[in-house]
Motif scaffolding. Structure first.
Motif, PDB file in Angstrom:
ATOM      1  N   PHE A  28       8.592  18.443  22.452  1.00 15.38           N
ATOM      2  CA  PHE A  28       8.853  17.025  22.205  1.00 15.38           C
ATOM      3  C   PHE A  28       7.569  16.315  21.777  1.00 15.38           C
ATOM      4  O   PHE A  28       6.620  16.214  22.554  1.00 15.38           O
ATOM      5  N   LYS A  29       7.562  15.794  20.560  1.00 13.82           N
ATOM      6  CA  LYS A  29       6.398  15.078  20.028  1.00 13.82           C
ATOM      7  C   LYS A  29       6.428  13.602  20.451  1.00 13.82           C
ATOM      8  O   LYS A  29       7.465  13.096  20.904  1.00 13.82           O
ATOM      9  N   ASP A  30       5.305  12.925  20.248  1.00 11.99           N
ATOM     10  CA  ASP A  30       5.258  11.480  20.511  1.00 11.99           C
ATOM     11  C   ASP A  30       5.650  10.671  19.273  1.00 11.99           C
ATOM     12  O   ASP A  30       5.653   9.442  19.314  1.00 11.99           O
ATOM     13  N   ASP A  31       5.954  11.343  18.176  1.00 16.45           N
ATOM     14  CA  ASP A  31       6.282  10.630  16.933  1.00 16.45           C
ATOM     15  C   ASP A  31       7.626   9.928  17.038  1.00 16.45           C
ATOM     16  O   ASP A  31       8.571  10.460  17.610  1.00 16.45           O
ATOM     17  N   ALA A  32       7.653   8.736  16.469  1.00 14.00           N
ATOM     18  CA  ALA A  32       8.932   8.009  16.375  1.00 14.00           C
ATOM     19  C   ALA A  32       9.141   7.639  14.916  1.00 14.00           C
ATOM     20  O   ALA A  32       8.211   7.179  14.248  1.00 14.00           O
ATOM     21  N   THR A  33      10.347   7.883  14.435  1.00 14.38           N
ATOM     22  CA  THR A  33      10.659   7.477  13.063  1.00 14.38           C
ATOM     23  C   THR A  33      11.965   6.693  13.064  1.00 14.38           C
ATOM     24  O   THR A  33      12.788   6.822  13.960  1.00 14.38           O
ATOM     25  N   ALA A  34      12.108   5.880  12.036  1.00 16.05           N
ATOM     26  CA  ALA A  34      13.370   5.152  11.838  1.00 16.05           C
ATOM     27  C   ALA A  34      13.566   5.009  10.340  1.00 16.05           C
ATOM     28  O   ALA A  34      12.644   5.299   9.562  1.00 16.05           O
ATOM     29  N   ASN A  35      14.738   4.565   9.954  1.00 18.48           N
ATOM     30  CA  ASN A  35      15.053   4.423   8.525  1.00 18.48           C
ATOM     31  C   ASN A  35      14.828   5.721   7.777  1.00 18.48           C
ATOM     32  O   ASN A  35      14.178   5.743   6.727  1.00 18.48           O
ATOM     33  N   ASN A  36      15.324   6.806   8.345  1.00 19.83           N
ATOM     34  CA  ASN A  36      15.205   8.111   7.690  1.00 19.83           C
ATOM     35  C   ASN A  36      13.747   8.472   7.378  1.00 19.83           C
ATOM     36  O   ASN A  36      13.434   8.974   6.311  1.00 19.83           O
ATOM     37  N   GLY A  37      12.870   8.151   8.331  1.00 21.44           N
ATOM     38  CA  GLY A  37      11.470   8.556   8.206  1.00 21.44           C
ATOM     39  C   GLY A  37      10.572   7.548   7.516  1.00 21.44           C
ATOM     40  O   GLY A  37       9.359   7.712   7.478  1.00 21.44           O
ATOM     41  N   LYS A  38      11.162   6.467   6.985  1.00 18.76           N
ATOM     42  CA  LYS A  38      10.327   5.496   6.244  1.00 18.76           C
ATOM     43  C   LYS A  38       9.395   4.750   7.199  1.00 18.76           C
ATOM     44  O   LYS A  38       8.296   4.360   6.830  1.00 18.76           O
ATOM     45  N   LYS A  39       9.879   4.517   8.416  1.00 22.35           N
ATOM     46  CA  LYS A  39       9.051   3.839   9.416  1.00 22.35           C
ATOM     47  C   LYS A  39       8.594   4.901  10.417  1.00 22.35           C
ATOM     48  O   LYS A  39       9.414   5.683  10.899  1.00 22.35           O
ATOM     49  N   HIS A  40       7.311   4.933  10.691  1.00 20.62           N
ATOM     50  CA  HIS A  40       6.785   6.020  11.506  1.00 20.62           C
ATOM     51  C   HIS A  40       5.653   5.534  12.380  1.00 20.62           C
ATOM     52  O   HIS A  40       4.792   4.784  11.924  1.00 20.62           O
ATOM     53  N   THR A  41       5.650   5.933  13.640  1.00 17.48           N
ATOM     54  CA  THR A  41       4.503   5.649  14.506  1.00 17.48           C
ATOM     55  C   THR A  41       4.437   6.689  15.610  1.00 17.48           C
ATOM     56  O   THR A  41       5.288   7.565  15.713  1.00 17.48           O
ATOM     57  N   THR A  42       3.409   6.576  16.428  1.00 21.86           N
ATOM     58  CA  THR A  42       3.274   7.453  17.584  1.00 21.86           C
ATOM     59  C   THR A  42       3.386   6.587  18.834  1.00 21.86           C
ATOM     60  O   THR A  42       2.744   5.547  18.915  1.00 21.86           O
ATOM     61  N   ILE A  43       4.213   7.009  19.760  1.00 20.32           N
ATOM     62  CA  ILE A  43       4.360   6.279  21.013  1.00 20.32           C
ATOM     63  C   ILE A  43       3.852   7.200  22.121  1.00 20.32           C
ATOM     64  O   ILE A  43       4.494   8.209  22.433  1.00 20.32           O
ATOM     65  N   VAL A  44       2.684   6.837  22.649  1.00 21.09           N
ATOM     66  CA  VAL A  44       2.012   7.734  23.599  1.00 21.09           C
ATOM     67  C   VAL A  44       2.906   8.002  24.806  1.00 21.09           C
ATOM     68  O   VAL A  44       3.404   7.083  25.451  1.00 21.09           O
ATOM     69  N   GLY A  45       3.130   9.278  25.067  1.00 20.51           N
ATOM     70  CA  GLY A  45       3.903   9.668  26.240  1.00 20.51           C
ATOM     71  C   GLY A  45       5.396   9.803  26.004  1.00 20.51           C
ATOM     72  O   GLY A  45       6.133  10.284  26.879  1.00 20.51           O
ATOM     73  N   LYS A  46       5.876   9.406  24.825  1.00 17.26           N
ATOM     74  CA  LYS A  46       7.331   9.453  24.582  1.00 17.26           C
ATOM     75  C   LYS A  46       7.885  10.871  24.718  1.00 17.26           C
ATOM     76  O   LYS A  46       8.944  11.086  25.311  1.00 17.26           O
ATOM     77  N   GLY A  47       7.133  11.852  24.175  1.00 14.93           N
ATOM     78  CA  GLY A  47       7.621  13.229  24.223  1.00 14.93           C
ATOM     79  C   GLY A  47       7.774  13.732  25.651  1.00 14.93           C
ATOM     80  O   GLY A  47       8.731  14.434  25.975  1.00 14.93           O
TER      81      GLY A  47
END
Ligand code: UDP
Length: 254
Positions: A28-47
């Protein structure tokens, strides 16, 4: 760095070859995407949180007889799973109108639906995962009529169980997305729950305040994503040890 062979990398997870044939490791990565990958960030600890929440739900679903790909959690970010042949459908179960159904049908978000509704989306990034009907699913052979029956029956059981699980901790299960796979055992094939169940794939609202405790906080730039996921874990009674480990991550200053 591990020398394991990477089998697949998606937006929020990586699959590695498992220790035995027929197994995989889901990271499980900390990456978060939305809009089919167009919006992307890292949320520390999410994974870490999603790994734990997913484990908690998968174990409980297995205990009520829902077949899943989950074997066991290995560490903070990884779980051992059975390799399955993924059915290319996102199966969405909805109890309350939100997100795309609210927009598509002009229903105010938060309106209870007359009954739980199952939708199928064809998993295809190039097409933006279009909504499809059972007719499309069977005509194009993505799943057989019998498999669709199994999928719908299992999806409704999961919805009943999870609605109760979350209601017990003051959370309304608005909707969620699940995926299924085919598992082959000897000459038998069965449909099992695959992928993940976490606040990335569910809409979870506080029952009294309607505060969002899910990925919509990221999609809608509301902030407090990690805190919301931690709240879900806390209410479910999971991972009291996690809070410190997630906050202690040092910030890189350039
Ligand atoms: N969902 C998901 N992955 C997707 C699309 C949707 O996990 O690629 C989940 C989403 O978190 C929500 C449910 O499926 O719990 C229904 O999402 P919806 O169709 O309303 O889409 P959205 O508004 O998120 O685009």
């Amino acid at each position: 760095m591990s020398r394991r062979r990477k089998v697949y990398e998606g937006k929020a997870k990586i699959l590695y070859e498992g220790p035995e044939p027929g197994t995989l490791i889901q990271y499980f990565k900390d990456d978060a995407t939305a809009n089919n990958g167009k919006k992307h960030t890292t949320i520390v600890g999410k994974g870490i949180l999603n790994n734990r929440i997913c484990e908690h739900i998968m174990v409980q679903l297995a205990s009520i007889g829902v077949p899943t790909h989950f074997i066991r959690r290995l560490n903070m970010r990884e779980q051992l799973i059975r390799a399955v042949e993924i059915i290319p459908l996102e199966v969405v179960v909805r109890n309350v109108a939100a997100g795309s159904i609210a927009t598509r049908l002009g229903i105010e978000e938060g309106t209870s639906l007359p009954r739980s509704i199952i939708e199928f989306y064809y998993k295809n990034d190039a097409l933006n995962d279009p909504l499809v009907t059972e007719e499309h699913v069977t005509a194009f052979g993505w799943a057989s009529p019998h498999e669709i029956d199994d999928i719908m029956a299992i999806a409704l059981r999961i919805n009943d169980f999870m609605s109760g699980l979350f209601a017990g901790v003051g959370i309304k299960l608005v909707d969620f997305k699940i995926e299924f796979g085919r598992m082959y055992e000897n000459d038998m094939m069965r449909i099992v729950l695959a992928d993940e169940i976490s606040p990335d794939s569910c809409r979870l609202w506080d029952m009294t305040t309607s505060e969002k405790l899910d990925k919509d906080r990221f999609r809608r730039d509301m902030g407090g994503v990690s805190e919301a996921y931690q709240e879900v874990a806390r209410r479910l009674g999971i991972a009291p040890d996690l809070e410190s480990r997630i906050h202690v991550v040092p910030k890189v200053v350039n």
